[in-house]
Write a protein that holds these residues in place. Sequence first.
Motif, mmCIF file in Angstrom:
data_model
loop_
_atom_site.group_PDB
_atom_site.id
_atom_site.type_symbol
_atom_site.label_atom_id
_atom_site.label_comp_id
_atom_site.label_asym_id
_atom_site.label_seq_id
_atom_site.Cartn_x
_atom_site.Cartn_y
_atom_site.Cartn_z
ATOM 1 N N UNK A 169 0.817 -1.223 0.000
ATOM 2 C CA UNK A 169 0.000 0.000 0.000
ATOM 3 C C UNK A 169 0.843 1.263 0.000
ATOM 4 N N UNK A 170 2.110 1.168 0.446
ATOM 5 C CA UNK A 170 2.974 2.352 0.505
ATOM 6 C C UNK A 170 3.901 2.465 -0.712
ATOM 7 N N UNK A 171 3.687 1.629 -1.742
ATOM 8 C CA UNK A 171 4.523 1.704 -2.940
ATOM 9 C C UNK A 171 4.421 3.098 -3.556
ATOM 10 N N UNK A 172 5.567 3.709 -3.844
ATOM 11 C CA UNK A 172 5.633 5.081 -4.354
ATOM 12 C C UNK A 172 5.589 5.072 -5.881
ATOM 13 N N UNK A 173 4.720 5.911 -6.452
ATOM 14 C CA UNK A 173 4.630 6.041 -7.902
ATOM 15 C C UNK A 173 5.248 7.372 -8.291
ATOM 16 N N UNK A 174 6.435 7.337 -8.827
ATOM 17 C CA UNK A 174 7.188 8.553 -9.118
ATOM 18 C C UNK A 174 6.448 9.452 -10.108
ATOM 19 N N UNK A 175 5.804 8.838 -11.121
ATOM 20 C CA UNK A 175 5.109 9.634 -12.138
ATOM 21 C C UNK A 175 3.978 10.466 -11.542
ATOM 22 N N UNK A 176 3.374 9.961 -10.480
ATOM 23 C CA UNK A 176 2.225 10.646 -9.865
ATOM 24 C C UNK A 176 2.592 11.390 -8.580
ATOM 25 N N UNK A 177 3.806 11.134 -8.070
ATOM 26 C CA UNK A 177 4.239 11.707 -6.794
ATOM 27 C C UNK A 177 3.258 11.344 -5.678
#
Length: 210
Positions: A46-54
């Motif tokens: 659930x805490x995976x970071x999506x760089x494209x979306x910040x």
Amino acid sequence: STVNRTNIALLGVGGAGHEGGELTDSILIASIYHPTDQISLISIPRDAWIEQLKLKVNAVNYYGEQKEVGSGLARTKEALELVSGLPIHYSLLIDFSGFIKAIDAVGGITVEVANTFDDYKYPIPGKENAEPESDRYEHVHFDAGKTQMDGVTALKYVRSRHALGVEGSDFARSSRQQKVIRAFLSKLISKNTVFNPERINTLKSTVSDS
């Protein structure tokens, strides 16, 4: 290979009455391989970071709903495609209330609990700001072994995040979620459910409402 596969996002949110009710608390991708009908379950932290979306992946639904009501699910589907590299063909989002009702609608499930564990900080809905702070939580305990679970018990089993020992990790939590989904699917396709119109109708209305 994505050929002959259908990928379905399975998302759980708290819903009304829960703090952060539009955050995706549980995120899995069910990948169905049609030649053998094999289902693979992939857990997304659930805490995976999506760089494209910040953004963290669990917040995409919330911010999508803030921008345009009804768009959160589509935005989450797109985010999961970025995270997993898989095409997401369908998505299903259910709140905690619906999860409980769905488990109960199939007569409960049987789960093999891997480890005995205690969680002394399981949140009580509606008591997020209670004082003293100890009043915000209840003690959740599970014994190792085959365990029959109703909807309320299954929700506690998959939601627990503060268990002592190995069950307190996100990896253990993902494993518990997969076990419950598999147990639910097994019960769903059993003859006691398939040939029980009352159960099927209850399940259908539950999913529609939740």
